[in-house]
Structures are given as structure tokens and as C-alpha cells.
Design an enzyme around this catalytic site. Structure first.
Site, mmCIF file in Angstrom:
data_model
loop_
_atom_site.group_PDB
_atom_site.id
_atom_site.type_symbol
_atom_site.label_atom_id
_atom_site.label_comp_id
_atom_site.label_asym_id
_atom_site.label_seq_id
_atom_site.Cartn_x
_atom_site.Cartn_y
_atom_site.Cartn_z
ATOM 1 N N PHE A 1 1.024 -1.199 -0.021
ATOM 2 C CA PHE A 1 0.205 0.032 -0.101
ATOM 3 C C PHE A 1 0.829 1.357 -0.091
ATOM 4 C CE2 PHE A 1 -2.838 -3.012 2.314
ATOM 5 C CZ PHE A 1 -4.028 -2.630 1.655
ATOM 6 N N TYR B 1 0.875 11.356 -9.922
ATOM 7 C CA TYR B 1 0.140 10.276 -9.003
ATOM 8 C C TYR B 1 -0.241 9.309 -9.854
ATOM 9 C CZ TYR B 1 -2.838 7.750 -6.294
ATOM 10 O OH TYR B 1 -3.325 6.388 -5.580
ATOM 11 N N LEU C 1 -13.790 13.678 -1.254
ATOM 12 C CA LEU C 1 -14.989 14.332 -0.955
ATOM 13 C C LEU C 1 -15.703 13.757 0.400
ATOM 14 C CD1 LEU C 1 -17.615 15.365 -1.924
ATOM 15 C CD2 LEU C 1 -18.526 13.385 -2.873
ATOM 16 N N TYR D 1 -8.688 0.025 -7.101
ATOM 17 C CA TYR D 1 -9.623 0.287 -6.196
ATOM 18 C C TYR D 1 -10.661 1.474 -6.977
ATOM 19 C CZ TYR D 1 -6.037 -0.935 -3.088
ATOM 20 O OH TYR D 1 -5.076 -1.623 -2.162
ATOM 21 N N PHE D 2 -11.986 1.613 -6.762
ATOM 22 C CA PHE D 2 -12.716 3.104 -7.271
ATOM 23 C C PHE D 2 -12.398 3.863 -5.893
ATOM 24 C CE2 PHE D 2 -13.972 2.314 -11.484
ATOM 25 C CZ PHE D 2 -13.219 1.040 -11.653
ATOM 26 N N SER E 1 -5.514 1.621 -8.892
ATOM 27 C CA SER E 1 -6.669 2.664 -8.891
ATOM 28 C C SER E 1 -7.499 2.723 -10.416
ATOM 29 C CB SER E 1 -5.658 4.342 -8.697
ATOM 30 O OG SER E 1 -6.752 5.258 -8.742
ATOM 31 N N ARG F 1 -19.187 8.861 -9.289
ATOM 32 C CA ARG F 1 -18.081 7.969 -8.694
ATOM 33 C C ARG F 1 -18.743 6.621 -8.512
ATOM 34 N NH1 ARG F 1 -16.078 11.326 -11.253
ATOM 35 N NH2 ARG F 1 -14.178 12.593 -10.503
ATOM 36 N N ARG G 1 -13.633 21.206 -10.863
ATOM 37 C CA ARG G 1 -12.295 21.050 -10.331
ATOM 38 C C ARG G 1 -11.463 20.630 -11.380
ATOM 39 N NH1 ARG G 1 -10.897 17.112 -5.299
ATOM 40 N NH2 ARG G 1 -11.740 15.626 -6.975
ATOM 41 N N LYS H 1 0.741 5.057 -10.968
ATOM 42 C CA LYS H 1 -0.009 3.815 -10.659
ATOM 43 C C LYS H 1 0.012 2.970 -12.119
ATOM 44 C CE LYS H 1 -1.160 4.189 -6.477
ATOM 45 N NZ LYS H 1 -0.750 3.232 -5.603
#
Ligand code: NAD
Ligand code: WQD
Length: 339
Positions: free
Chosen positions: A82, A151, A202, A179-180, A126, A233, A297, A155
Site C-alpha cells: 500500500f 500520481y 469528498l 480500487y474505485f 486505482s 463515482r 475542479r 500507478k
């Protein structure tokens, strides 16, 4: 007892995974440099499971100390990696830090584990690798899109590094979990997400606003091509996500994998808009959340959600928790943190 090395194990997803590993009968050895987590997380894990995980305060950039961890814990049978820096905005400001930390850590982990005869690696990838998918829900064979940030690029490159090393014939096999959007906290409220400074994501922003730490939530855009105009999402409960790691580890250790590298989407299969999430949060907690519509954003994807069919059928893993319970768990955690 089989030990699993969990790098980044005092972090948000890592700590929940350590709990699930212990509850599934594994011993956990955490390696973390505490750059984005706190030692007290170990007490939280211990209170939930009754078992104190081994903890080594080691930086994955330090390959010698990483080797020492394997020598000290000869029962390590697999690694869940991780440890990484994860703030998208910061990665644009400090790309060197992100490339060094995320890529060099991975290289060190692979080098050390293969040298020590430990071939099994579960890697934190991700949904960011998909960018804005052309087809929704997105499956694992959808094309990887140009990364929107250093970033995200780490990944994509990490996945390529793992594939190249595995297919070179090195003693390595791996499961890449994409991962979502992980949210929520352990139902015990003993562990949860502890963002540093102003939250980027969020749900911590929602809970910090609801408790009065921040004046108002900004909803970034209501002019997207979605039913209510806000972004969509796939929000995945962190305990469900943690459980996906346990089944991935079992699959590797039982040598059940169909290929030396396998990739799985870890999501619910359900897309939720920002406004739907805000609405659900207010309903389940009964707390009024001050929010206002703000500009889009930069860099946001309009909509993405998972097709989790492969994880459902091949891993035998399915997201179980409801969005209501998940948001309540996030709220209970916020109340504990600021209690
Ligand atoms: P986190 O920051 O809470 O946990 C990461 C942990 O790694 C922290 O405890 C930090 O101290 C540690 N760490 C960082 N660099 C290290 C190093 N060089 N050596 C040792 N420890 C180091 O993050 P998280 O949300 O738990 O994410 C875990 C993984 O999942 C990361 O790889 C992240 O990129 C990935 N991921 C996260 C999300 C998300 O939204 N949270 C989504 C997809 C993928
Ligand atoms: C979710 C939605 C925002 C904050 C990021 C990374 C991704 C992955 C998960 C690691 C978006 C909106 C947010 C706020 C808002 N991480 N929002 N107001 O951007 O989907 O993904 O975390 O791999 O790589 O990019 O997650 O939680 O930041 O945003 O309206 O104050 O909430 O616009 O639509 P995101 P997020």
C-alpha cells in the site's frame, strides 16, 4: 501461522486490511514510515481484533532495513504493498517526490521479496488508470488512458513494472487491485481515514463540514453530462475493499491464479453523483450539510464506475455494505476523532 507483510499498514486502507487479515487467521507485519499515518492506529487495530500486529517503522525507500524485516519475520509468505504518496494535487507540485516514493518503494519491495523467496504480491492500483472511460461500467480490459497527474502516472507505471518483472520469468506473481473511491470507516469507529490538513477527497470533506470544522462543502460542478449535472463515482466501503485483499492473498497462496498477473476492479458497480451522496449523507445522519455549487475542479473525470463482475466471479468477492451504512460509519468516525 502465515504472516503477511503490509507496507503502508497504518494508513487508511492498510489498517482496515490488517484487521481483516487478522480476522481471517493471518499474522500481519506492518511496515510504515508514518509519513501519512499515526502510531495510535496500531492500538485501534488491537482493540478491534485483540491481536497486536507487528510494527516496523521502516521506509520502503530503505532496502537494507526492508531486508532486515524479512529476516526478522521468516514466516512472511506474501506482501500487500500500500505504501505510497497519494495526493493528486500535491503530485503535480512535487512530481519528483511522487515518482521517487511510489516507484522506488515498489522496486525495493519487489527486489527484497524476490531475494527472500517470497513471490506473492498484491498491489494497490486505482481506477485513475482508466481516465474517462469510453464505455461504462468500465471493465479491466478497457484501455489505460494518458494519466492526468504524476500520481496517476505512478500507478500506470507501477502496473507496467510489475508486469514486466513477472513476464521476465522472475519469481514473482501478482494481483493488481484497481480500487474505485474508498470511503467510510470500520464499524467499531476504532480506525478510519485521518487526512492531513484540508481533505482532498469528498467524504472526509463532507464529514468535516458537517461537524463544523469547515464552513461549506463546494460541489465541484453541476454542468456535467450526468442526470443531476454533478460527477459520478463508484464509492466502495473500506471494509469491503479490505476484504478483497484477503481473498487476493488467499488466491495467490493457494496458487489458484489463472495467470501470473491478474487485474481486478474493486468497486460496487453502482455510480453515485456528488449531489446524491450529499443528499444520502444528510438523510442517514439527520445533519444538515451546508454546501454550494462551485466551478468544476480541474482534472476531474465526469463519470466512472466499475464493472466488478470479474472480482465477483473469479475472486468470489462482492461489495456488501450499503452506501447508507458506509456514510454512517464515516460520520461515527468523524465524531470519535473530534469527540
Ligand atoms: P494512506 O496515505 O492512508 O496510507 C499509505 C501509508 O503508506 C501511510 O501510512 C504512509 O505513512 C505510508 N507510506 C508512504 N510512503 C511510505 C514509504 N516510503 N515507506 C513506508 N511507508 C510509507 O493512503 P491510503 O488511502 O490507505 O492508500 C493506500 C494505497 O492505495 C496507496 O498506494 C494509494 O495510492 C492507493 N489508492 C488509494 C485510493 C484512495 O482514494 N484512498 C484509491 C486508489 C488507490
Ligand atoms: C470525488 C467527487 C469531485 C471534493 C481521487 C483520485 C483517484 C483515487 C480516488 C487514488 C469528484 C467531488 C470532491 C469536494 C466535490 N485515488 N468533490 N467537492 O477525484 O474521484 O479520485 O481519489 O488512486 O486517483 O483522483 O475523488 O473524493 O476527490 O472526488 O465536489 O470538496 O467529489 O469533483 O467528482 P476522485 P474525490
Amino acid at each position: 501461522m502465515k504472516s503477511i507483510l503490509v507496507t503502508g499498514g497504518t494508513g487508511y486502507i492498510g489498517s482496515h486490511t490488517v484487521v481483516e487479515l487478522q480476522q481471517a487467521g493471518f499474522e500481519a507485519v506492518i511496515v510504515d514510515n508514518l509519513s501519512n499515518s499515526d502510531r495510535s492506529v496500531i492500538d485501534g487495530i488491537t482493540r478491534i481484533t485483540g491481536i497486536r500486529p507487528h510494527f516496523e517503522q521502516v521506509d520502503c525507500l530503505d532496502d537494507k532495513k526492508l531486508s532486515d524485516v524479512f529476516r526478522k519475520h521468516p514466516d512472511i509468505k506474501a506482501v500487500i504493498h500500500f505504501a505510497a504518496s497519494k495526493a493528486v494535487g500535491e503530485s503535480v507540485q512535487k512530481p519528483l517526490l511522487y515518482y521517487r516514493n511510489n516507484l522506488q518503494s515498489l522496486l525495493n519491495v519487489i527486489e527484497v521479496m524476490t531475494a527472500q523467496g517470497v513471490p506473492s504480491l498484491v498491489f494497490s492500483s486505482s481506477c485513475t488508470v482508466y481516465g474517462q472511460p469510453d464505455v461504462l461500467p468500465v471493465t479491466e480490459d478497457a484501455p489505460v488512458k494518458a494519466a492526468m497527474s504524476p500520481y496517476g502516472n505512478t500507478k500506470q507505471i507501477s502496473e507496467e513494472i510489475i508486469r514486466d518483472i513477472v513476464y521476465s520469468g522472475a519469481p514473482l506473481k501478482s494481483i493488481l487491485l484497481r480500487y474505485f473511491n474508498p470511503i467510510g470507516a470500520h464499524p467499531s469507529a476504532e480506525i478510519g481515514e485521518l487526512p492531513n490538513g484540508v481533505p482532498q477527497n469528498l467524504v472526509p470533506f463532507i464529514t468535516q463540514t458537517a461537524i463544523g470544522l469547515r464552513p461549506v462543502l463546494q460541489v465541484f460542478g453541476n454542468d456535467y453530462h450526468t442526470p443531476d449535472g454533478s460527477c459520478i463515482r463508484d464509492y466502495i466501503n473500506v471494509v469491503d475493499l479490505a476484504k478483497a485483499h484477503v481473498v487476493a492473498i488467499q488466491r495467490l497462496l493457494q496458487e489458484k491464479a489463472d495467470a501470473p498477473v491478474e487485474t481486478f476492479n474493486i468497486g460496487t458497480g453502482r455510480g453515485l453523483s456528488v449531489l446524491e451522496l450529499v443528499d444520502t449523507f444528510q438523510k442517514v445522519t439527520g445533519v444538515a450539510l451546508p454546501y454550494r455549487i462551485a466551478a468544476r475542479r480541474e482534472g476531474d473525470i465526469e463519470q466512472v464506475w466499475a464493472d466488478p463482475h470479474k472480482a465477483n466471479t473469479v475472486l468470489g468477492w462482492t461489495a456488501k455494505e450499503t452506501i447508507e451504512d458506509t456514510l454512517l460509519s464515516a460520520w461515527r468516525w468523524q465524531l470519535v476523532v473530534n469527540g
